[in-house]
Scaffold this motif. Structure first.
Motif, mmCIF file in Angstrom:
data_model
loop_
_atom_site.group_PDB
_atom_site.id
_atom_site.type_symbol
_atom_site.label_atom_id
_atom_site.label_comp_id
_atom_site.label_asym_id
_atom_site.label_seq_id
_atom_site.Cartn_x
_atom_site.Cartn_y
_atom_site.Cartn_z
ATOM 1 N N LEU A 4 0.841 -1.195 0.000
ATOM 2 C CA LEU A 4 0.000 0.000 0.000
ATOM 3 C C LEU A 4 0.878 1.246 0.000
ATOM 4 O O LEU A 4 1.820 1.341 0.797
ATOM 5 N N VAL A 5 0.557 2.188 -0.876
ATOM 6 C CA VAL A 5 1.318 3.433 -0.963
ATOM 7 C C VAL A 5 0.354 4.608 -0.949
ATOM 8 O O VAL A 5 -0.461 4.754 -1.868
ATOM 9 N N GLU A 6 0.471 5.447 0.079
ATOM 10 C CA GLU A 6 -0.372 6.625 0.213
ATOM 11 C C GLU A 6 0.279 7.839 -0.443
ATOM 12 O O GLU A 6 1.513 7.914 -0.545
ATOM 13 N N SER A 7 -0.568 8.767 -0.843
ATOM 14 C CA SER A 7 -0.096 10.045 -1.369
ATOM 15 C C SER A 7 -1.198 11.080 -1.165
ATOM 16 O O SER A 7 -2.334 10.730 -0.814
ATOM 17 N N GLY A 8 -0.836 12.346 -1.399
ATOM 18 C CA GLY A 8 -1.828 13.407 -1.342
ATOM 19 C C GLY A 8 -1.789 14.263 -0.102
ATOM 20 O O GLY A 8 -2.538 15.245 0.000
ATOM 21 N N GLY A 9 -0.935 13.917 0.850
ATOM 22 C CA GLY A 9 -0.825 14.740 2.041
ATOM 23 C C GLY A 9 -0.167 16.078 1.741
ATOM 24 O O GLY A 9 0.346 16.310 0.645
ATOM 25 N N GLY A 10 -0.194 16.948 2.738
ATOM 26 C CA GLY A 10 0.428 18.255 2.565
ATOM 27 C C GLY A 10 -0.006 19.219 3.637
ATOM 28 O O GLY A 10 -0.579 18.830 4.654
ATOM 29 N N LEU A 11 0.289 20.497 3.378
ATOM 30 C CA LEU A 11 -0.046 21.578 4.302
ATOM 31 C C LEU A 11 -1.252 22.327 3.747
ATOM 32 O O LEU A 11 -1.254 22.722 2.576
ATOM 33 N N VAL A 12 -2.249 22.536 4.596
ATOM 34 C CA VAL A 12 -3.460 23.227 4.165
ATOM 35 C C VAL A 12 -3.964 24.088 5.317
ATOM 36 O O VAL A 12 -3.731 23.768 6.487
ATOM 37 N N GLN A 13 -4.624 25.178 4.979
ATOM 38 C CA GLN A 13 -5.196 26.032 6.011
ATOM 39 C C GLN A 13 -6.492 25.437 6.543
ATOM 40 O O GLN A 13 -7.185 24.681 5.842
ATOM 41 N N ALA A 14 -6.830 25.794 7.764
ATOM 42 C CA ALA A 14 -8.095 25.348 8.350
ATOM 43 C C ALA A 14 -9.254 25.751 7.444
ATOM 44 O O ALA A 14 -9.268 26.853 6.888
ATOM 45 N N GLY A 15 -10.187 24.826 7.283
ATOM 46 C CA GLY A 15 -11.302 25.039 6.382
ATOM 47 C C GLY A 15 -11.072 24.530 4.979
ATOM 48 O O GLY A 15 -12.013 24.454 4.180
ATOM 49 N N GLY A 16 -9.839 24.186 4.677
ATOM 50 C CA GLY A 16 -9.492 23.707 3.344
ATOM 51 C C GLY A 16 -9.771 22.227 3.160
ATOM 52 O O GLY A 16 -10.330 21.562 4.045
ATOM 53 N N SER A 17 -9.361 21.720 2.001
ATOM 54 C CA SER A 17 -9.626 20.327 1.630
ATOM 55 C C SER A 17 -8.364 19.656 1.103
ATOM 56 O O SER A 17 -7.471 20.322 0.550
ATOM 57 N N ALA A 24 -2.926 0.120 -4.128
ATOM 58 C CA ALA A 24 -2.575 -1.218 -3.662
ATOM 59 C C ALA A 24 -2.008 -2.044 -4.802
ATOM 60 O O ALA A 24 -2.413 -1.902 -5.954
ATOM 61 N N SER A 25 -1.093 -2.937 -4.459
ATOM 62 C CA SER A 25 -0.543 -3.869 -5.434
ATOM 63 C C SER A 25 -0.265 -5.193 -4.751
ATOM 64 O O SER A 25 -0.136 -5.263 -3.536
ATOM 65 N N VAL A 93 -0.225 11.910 10.733
ATOM 66 C CA VAL A 93 0.168 11.038 9.637
ATOM 67 C C VAL A 93 -1.019 10.116 9.361
ATOM 68 O O VAL A 93 -1.546 9.487 10.289
ATOM 69 N N TYR A 94 -1.411 10.052 8.100
ATOM 70 C CA TYR A 94 -2.559 9.243 7.705
ATOM 71 C C TYR A 94 -2.075 7.971 7.026
ATOM 72 O O TYR A 94 -1.224 8.025 6.123
ATOM 73 N N TYR A 95 -2.639 6.852 7.451
ATOM 74 C CA TYR A 95 -2.264 5.540 6.935
ATOM 75 C C TYR A 95 -3.477 4.857 6.312
ATOM 76 O O TYR A 95 -4.577 4.937 6.861
ATOM 77 N N TRP A 112 -0.472 -2.482 5.971
ATOM 78 C CA TRP A 112 -0.428 -1.043 6.229
ATOM 79 C C TRP A 112 0.508 -0.356 5.253
ATOM 80 O O TRP A 112 1.545 -0.923 4.856
ATOM 81 N N GLY A 113 0.159 0.876 4.899
ATOM 82 C CA GLY A 113 1.062 1.700 4.124
ATOM 83 C C GLY A 113 2.035 2.430 5.026
ATOM 84 O O GLY A 113 2.017 2.264 6.252
ATOM 85 N N GLN A 114 2.879 3.262 4.410
ATOM 86 C CA GLN A 114 3.924 3.955 5.156
ATOM 87 C C GLN A 114 3.460 5.290 5.718
ATOM 88 O O GLN A 114 4.137 5.886 6.556
ATOM 89 N N GLY A 115 2.316 5.767 5.258
ATOM 90 C CA GLY A 115 1.741 6.992 5.792
ATOM 91 C C GLY A 115 2.045 8.223 4.965
ATOM 92 O O GLY A 115 3.045 8.279 4.239
ATOM 93 N N THR A 116 1.179 9.224 5.076
ATOM 94 C CA THR A 116 1.381 10.516 4.431
ATOM 95 C C THR A 116 0.988 11.603 5.427
ATOM 96 O O THR A 116 -0.025 11.490 6.122
ATOM 97 N N GLN A 117 1.807 12.641 5.506
ATOM 98 C CA GLN A 117 1.603 13.686 6.515
ATOM 99 C C GLN A 117 0.556 14.689 6.049
ATOM 100 O O GLN A 117 0.616 15.197 4.917
ATOM 101 N N VAL A 118 -0.376 14.985 6.928
ATOM 102 C CA VAL A 118 -1.352 16.048 6.717
ATOM 103 C C VAL A 118 -1.177 17.067 7.840
ATOM 104 O O VAL A 118 -1.227 16.700 9.019
ATOM 105 N N THR A 119 -0.969 18.318 7.472
ATOM 106 C CA THR A 119 -0.805 19.380 8.446
ATOM 107 C C THR A 119 -1.816 20.476 8.149
ATOM 108 O O THR A 119 -1.856 20.987 7.017
#
Length: 122
Positions: A4-17, A24-25, A93-95, A112-119
């Motif tokens: 499992l490989v996650e992606s799409g995390g990042g830094l976003v302001q409150a109220g954002g998306s 998966a493989s 970190v989202y897994y 489990w995947g390795q996780g992606t950071q959401v801030t």
């Protein structure tokens, strides 16, 4: 075995998306119920959402209900987590995780995947 490989995390302001993806493989993706979890600094990992093999059933943590949506595309071997109205307390970190079962649960996942950071900034 499932990778499992996650992606799409990042830094976003409150109220954002943000939309997280998990590809998966290794084995037939549609055999697996899929879940999303998160772990904030100094806290235990917690359940966020889960979806059944064909997407007919979904469950959510109370803290994200109405703001997050889990979905899957079995043709693309991918599960998504659409996160709207983000709050600073969603920072973690989202897994993604896979469970070889018809039943979706809040625990007892096999892979489990390795996780992606959401801030989320205030």
């Amino acid at each position: 075995q499932v990778q499992l490989v996650e992606s799409g995390g990042g830094l976003v302001q409150a109220g954002g998306s943000l939309r997280l993806s998990c590809v998966a493989s290794g084995r037939t993706f549609s055999y697996y119920a899929m879940g999303w979890f998160r772990q904030a600094p100094g806290k235990e990992r917690e359940f966020v959402a889960a979806i059944s093999r064909v997407g007919s059933n979904r469950i959510y943590a109370d803290s994200v209900k109405g703001r997050f949506t889990i979905s899957r595309d079995n043709a693309k071997n991918t599960v998504y987590l659409q996160m709207n109205s983000l709050k600073p307390e969603d920072t973690a970190v989202y897994y993604c995780a896979a469970r070889n079962s018809l039943v979706i649960t809040r625990n007892d996942y096999d892979y489990w995947g390795q996780g992606t950071q959401v801030t989320v900034s205030s």
